[in-house]
Design an enzyme around this catalytic site. Sequence first.
Site, mmCIF file in Angstrom:
data_model
loop_
_atom_site.group_PDB
_atom_site.id
_atom_site.type_symbol
_atom_site.label_atom_id
_atom_site.label_comp_id
_atom_site.label_asym_id
_atom_site.label_seq_id
_atom_site.Cartn_x
_atom_site.Cartn_y
_atom_site.Cartn_z
ATOM 1 C CE LYS A 87 -22.143 -43.972 -4.547
ATOM 2 N NZ LYS A 87 -22.993 -45.111 -4.200
HETATM 3 C C1 E4P Z 1 -25.021 -46.235 -6.858
HETATM 4 O O1 E4P Z 1 -23.886 -46.169 -6.465
HETATM 5 C C2 E4P Z 1 -26.187 -46.435 -6.023
HETATM 6 O O2 E4P Z 1 -25.753 -47.041 -4.834
HETATM 7 C C3 E4P Z 1 -27.212 -47.357 -6.605
HETATM 8 O O3 E4P Z 1 -26.767 -47.943 -7.806
HETATM 9 C C4 E4P Z 1 -28.586 -46.832 -6.631
HETATM 10 O O4 E4P Z 1 -29.442 -47.841 -7.138
HETATM 11 P P1 E4P Z 1 -31.020 -47.794 -6.960
HETATM 12 O O5 E4P Z 1 -31.551 -46.705 -7.841
HETATM 13 O O6 E4P Z 1 -31.496 -49.135 -7.403
HETATM 14 O O7 E4P Z 1 -31.288 -47.493 -5.517
#
Ligand code: E4P
Length: 215
Positions: A87
């Site tokens: 990622k």
């Molecule tokens: C995406 O990969 C992130 O880990 C995540 O969806 C972020 O979500 P949040 O905005 O609820 O922290």
Amino acid sequence: MKFFIDTANLAQIKEAQDLGVLDGVTTNPSLMAKEGIKGQDNILKHYVDICNIVTGDVSAEVIATDFEGMIKEGEALAELHEQIVVKIPMIKDGVKAIKYFSEKGIKTNCTLVFSAGQALLAAKAGATYVSPFVGRLDDVSTDGMQLIEDIRIIYDNYGFETEILAASVRHPMHIIQCAKLGADVATCPLSAITALLNHPLTDKGLAQFLADAKK
Ligand code: E4P
């Protein structure tokens, strides 16, 4: 549409896996910290533990923000397990790193995407997944779902194979909207997935059927 769970909590990942509808996992440094996972060795072990619970892709995020650092970290993550997806944040060196990994056949998830232009760059670089954060856009009074719709149109116009991984999905209506708009994946907390189960008429109907079955 694939369902990923957005957590580093092993019990929740197991619960989602046991439900039989889980296709993968996304994590981020905040989610790892929330579980109290500290230190490089523990972090790497935790990713392997997650991979051993699920059968699909598991996104593990790099911390470095320079090209060389992202390559070093990403290669180490990818070597951990065949299910690991590296990622990488949507920054200039991140785009270069995505291109590098794409040419090496290593899967990537381009994270922190908030505009169609960013999603176009991620696809051009060969990202396996692009992660538009719908909930965080909603948080600042911008329509997160409009971004999903825009990316879908752009990717379909040119046949990009990058999968749209709707992220920052917070509730069941987000999931339904993502499905209607053709997102390839929605990653969400367990609570949003299990909330899809609920309908008062299901509960009422079942209670009636069980009562009638005793007659
Ligand atoms: C995406 O990969 C992130 O880990 C995540 O969806 C972020 O979500 P949040 O905005 O609820 O922290």
